[in-house]
Design an enzyme around this catalytic site. Structure first.
Site, PDB file in Angstrom:
ATOM      1  N   HIS A  87       8.844  -6.910   9.019  1.00 36.87           N
ATOM      2  CA  HIS A  87      10.248  -7.259   9.240  1.00 36.87           C
ATOM      3  C   HIS A  87      10.932  -6.110   9.962  1.00 36.87           C
ATOM      4  CE1 HIS A  87      10.435 -10.914   6.813  1.00 36.87           C
ATOM      5  NE2 HIS A  87       9.681 -10.290   5.920  1.00 36.87           N
ATOM      6  N   THR A 140       0.434   4.599   2.507  1.00 38.50           N
ATOM      7  CA  THR A 140       1.429   4.458   3.565  1.00 38.50           C
ATOM      8  C   THR A 140       1.026   5.183   4.844  1.00 38.50           C
ATOM      9  OG1 THR A 140       2.641   6.401   2.783  1.00 38.50           O
ATOM     10  CG2 THR A 140       3.301   4.253   1.880  1.00 38.50           C
ATOM     11  N   LYS A 141      -0.057   5.967   4.780  1.00 36.77           N
ATOM     12  CA  LYS A 141      -0.525   6.745   5.930  1.00 36.77           C
ATOM     13  C   LYS A 141      -2.037   6.658   6.023  1.00 36.77           C
ATOM     14  CE  LYS A 141       3.264   9.983   5.674  1.00 36.77           C
ATOM     15  NZ  LYS A 141       3.718  11.322   5.404  1.00 36.77           N
ATOM     16  N   LYS A 158      -8.950  14.923  -3.344  1.00 42.92           N
ATOM     17  CA  LYS A 158     -10.108  15.780  -3.106  1.00 42.92           C
ATOM     18  C   LYS A 158     -11.063  15.083  -2.157  1.00 42.92           C
ATOM     19  CE  LYS A 158     -13.127  14.428  -6.943  1.00 42.92           C
ATOM     20  NZ  LYS A 158     -13.893  14.926  -8.065  1.00 42.92           N
TER      21      LYS A 158
END
Length: 192
Positions: A87, A140-141, A158
């Site tokens: 959106h 999110t990344k 890790k």
């Protein structure tokens, strides 16, 4: 060992059942771009353009947007969602609901990735080979290969392996021939 356990542990019977289930998955879900060894653990909502490599798996109750691909040996646990970025929200003076949708970005999940239960992966993310996403994480990344990420938002925890040479050995296996005659066998319990 019960008769049912013996049947489930029989490689020939399991191979026949996997072929039957593969046809059923392709028919019910309309998934034309999944390898015949792809498996699904229960009802999920998966876009028909989903691409899945050899011996990959999607658990029950997953929701997977268009443009998603997963590599060989990748496991997606139950209740995982690969969603979002669908959106426009930054058009001044126009509510988000009327702002249209941006072009959906591809989501690439590498080989031998394990995504834990109840995780959310935002679309457009790349998760590198051999990575692990802890249960309940929100990614999110992009995630580097052979990394373990967890949390909300997911952060690096890790490396999966002890050394770079271990990663190279694992990469050689991932880039090599498909492993033959291997499968997850049902869990057996003591005193069963």
């Amino acid at each position: 060992m019960s008769l049912l356990s013996k049947i489930k542990n029989n490689d020939k019977v399991a191979s026949l059942y996997r072929k039957y289930k593969s046809l059923k998955i392709r028919y019910i879900y309309g998934l034309k771009n999944v390898h015949p060894t792809f498996n699904i653990g229960g009802h999920s909502k998966i876009s028909k353009d989903f691409v899945a490599g050899e011996f990959s798996y999607v658990g029950p109750n997953c929701f997977i947007y268009p443009g998603v691909s997963i590599g060989r040996y990748t496991m997606i646990a139950q209740n995982v969602q690969i969603i979002g970025d669908d959106h426009n929200f930054n058009i001044v003076g126009v509510p988000s609901t009327f702002s249209g949708r941006p072009k959906l970005r591809k989501t690439q999940i590498g080989r031998d990735v394990w995504i834990g239960a109840n995780s959310i992966i935002l679309t457009g993310i790349t998760i590198g080979d051999g990575s692990i996403i802890a249960a309940g994480s929100v990614v999110t990344k992009d995630v580097a290969e052979y990394s373990i990420y967890g949390g909300v938002p997911a952060k690096f925890l890790k490396k999966r392996f002890e050394s770079e040479s271990d990663e190279q050995i694992h990469s050689k296996m991932l880039n090599g021939d498909l492993l033959k005659n291997v499968r997850n066998k049902p869990i057996t319990y003591e005193n069963a």
